[in-house]
Design a protein around this motif. Structure first.
Motif, mmCIF file in Angstrom:
data_model
loop_
_atom_site.group_PDB
_atom_site.id
_atom_site.type_symbol
_atom_site.label_atom_id
_atom_site.label_comp_id
_atom_site.label_asym_id
_atom_site.label_seq_id
_atom_site.Cartn_x
_atom_site.Cartn_y
_atom_site.Cartn_z
ATOM 1 N N CYS A 36 -18.511 -22.213 -14.130
ATOM 2 C CA CYS A 36 -18.239 -21.707 -13.044
ATOM 3 C C CYS A 36 -17.862 -22.819 -11.424
ATOM 4 O O CYS A 36 -17.279 -23.167 -10.868
ATOM 5 C CB CYS A 36 -18.665 -20.782 -12.647
ATOM 6 S SG CYS A 36 -18.401 -18.682 -13.709
ATOM 7 N N THR A 37 -18.829 -23.748 -11.909
ATOM 8 C CA THR A 37 -19.072 -24.964 -11.244
ATOM 9 C C THR A 37 -17.667 -26.079 -11.387
ATOM 10 O O THR A 37 -16.815 -26.057 -9.769
ATOM 11 C CB THR A 37 -19.994 -25.515 -11.299
ATOM 12 O OG1 THR A 37 -20.853 -25.225 -11.294
ATOM 13 C CG2 THR A 37 -19.752 -26.990 -10.290
ATOM 14 N N GLU A 38 -16.975 -25.739 -12.414
ATOM 15 C CA GLU A 38 -15.667 -26.399 -11.839
ATOM 16 C C GLU A 38 -15.145 -25.514 -11.869
ATOM 17 O O GLU A 38 -13.499 -26.039 -10.924
ATOM 18 C CB GLU A 38 -15.222 -26.999 -13.785
ATOM 19 C CG GLU A 38 -15.789 -27.997 -14.463
ATOM 20 C CD GLU A 38 -15.173 -28.668 -15.737
ATOM 21 O OE1 GLU A 38 -14.699 -28.268 -16.225
ATOM 22 O OE2 GLU A 38 -15.523 -29.700 -16.660
ATOM 23 N N LEU A 39 -14.559 -24.017 -12.776
ATOM 24 C CA LEU A 39 -13.858 -23.119 -11.736
ATOM 25 C C LEU A 39 -13.456 -23.287 -9.954
ATOM 26 O O LEU A 39 -12.818 -23.336 -9.344
ATOM 27 C CB LEU A 39 -13.691 -22.672 -12.601
ATOM 28 C CG LEU A 39 -12.585 -20.961 -12.055
ATOM 29 C CD1 LEU A 39 -12.297 -20.308 -13.109
ATOM 30 C CD2 LEU A 39 -12.882 -19.855 -10.659
ATOM 31 N N ASN A 40 -15.009 -23.703 -9.597
ATOM 32 C CA ASN A 40 -14.860 -23.043 -7.767
ATOM 33 C C ASN A 40 -14.621 -23.867 -7.605
ATOM 34 O O ASN A 40 -14.096 -24.131 -6.248
ATOM 35 C CB ASN A 40 -16.562 -22.800 -7.782
ATOM 36 C CG ASN A 40 -17.092 -21.099 -8.173
ATOM 37 O OD1 ASN A 40 -18.232 -21.008 -8.523
ATOM 38 N ND2 ASN A 40 -15.789 -19.954 -7.678
ATOM 39 N N ARG A 41 -14.436 -25.243 -7.951
ATOM 40 C CA ARG A 41 -13.548 -26.893 -7.588
ATOM 41 C C ARG A 41 -12.814 -26.544 -6.960
ATOM 42 O O ARG A 41 -12.064 -27.106 -5.894
ATOM 43 C CB ARG A 41 -14.225 -27.718 -7.907
ATOM 44 C CG ARG A 41 -15.509 -28.522 -8.244
ATOM 45 C CD ARG A 41 -15.927 -30.402 -9.039
ATOM 46 N NE ARG A 41 -16.729 -29.853 -9.199
ATOM 47 C CZ ARG A 41 -17.107 -30.327 -10.476
ATOM 48 N NH1 ARG A 41 -16.566 -30.599 -11.111
ATOM 49 N NH2 ARG A 41 -18.573 -30.672 -10.084
ATOM 50 N N ASP A 42 -11.723 -25.998 -8.433
ATOM 51 C CA ASP A 42 -10.134 -25.497 -8.046
ATOM 52 C C ASP A 42 -10.088 -24.052 -7.066
ATOM 53 O O ASP A 42 -9.379 -24.101 -6.053
ATOM 54 C CB ASP A 42 -9.592 -25.287 -8.760
ATOM 55 C CG ASP A 42 -10.008 -26.565 -10.365
ATOM 56 O OD1 ASP A 42 -9.348 -28.177 -8.863
ATOM 57 O OD2 ASP A 42 -9.152 -26.923 -10.968
ATOM 58 N N TYR A 43 -11.091 -23.181 -7.405
ATOM 59 C CA TYR A 43 -10.699 -22.226 -6.825
ATOM 60 C C TYR A 43 -12.088 -21.702 -6.266
ATOM 61 O O TYR A 43 -12.696 -21.225 -6.848
ATOM 62 C CB TYR A 43 -10.251 -21.033 -7.915
ATOM 63 C CG TYR A 43 -8.953 -21.073 -8.721
ATOM 64 C CD1 TYR A 43 -8.211 -21.184 -7.902
ATOM 65 C CD2 TYR A 43 -9.039 -21.807 -9.680
ATOM 66 C CE1 TYR A 43 -6.524 -21.505 -8.279
ATOM 67 C CE2 TYR A 43 -7.821 -22.104 -10.121
ATOM 68 C CZ TYR A 43 -6.508 -22.272 -9.752
ATOM 69 O OH TYR A 43 -5.499 -22.328 -10.769
#
Length: 88
Positions: A36-43
């Motif tokens: 989720c950390t990676e996903l939250n960088r974009d979204y």
């Protein structure tokens, strides 16, 4: 000469109308994130399956990005099964 052009255009038009366009067989694969950390960088608000879903976990800071295909590719990150992955 004009008759040939008329027949040629008629044939091309007839051919274009009767031959169906080839459907796209597979949708483009969306990016799959490790966590989720990676996903939250974009979204920042996560990814929702549709605009009509609501968050089960309470208040969130950001509105989720809506994309059914992106959600499907990152479905495992939706722990509470509310159709929003990695909501923040």
């Amino acid at each position: 000469m004009k008759k040939r052009l008329a027949y040629g255009l008629s044939f091309a038009l007839l051919l274009a109308v009767t031959v169906p366009a080839s459907p796209q067989v597979a949708h483009a694969k969306e990016k799959t994130y490790k966590n989720c950390t990676e996903l939250n960088r974009d979204y920042k608000g996560g990814v929702a399956k549709s605009a009509s879903v609501t968050n089960k976990g309470g208040k969130t800071k950001h509105k989720p990005f809506v994309s059914a295909s992106l959600y499907e590719d990152n479905k495992k990150k939706d722990r509470d099964n509310d159709f929003i992955a990695c909501e923040k």
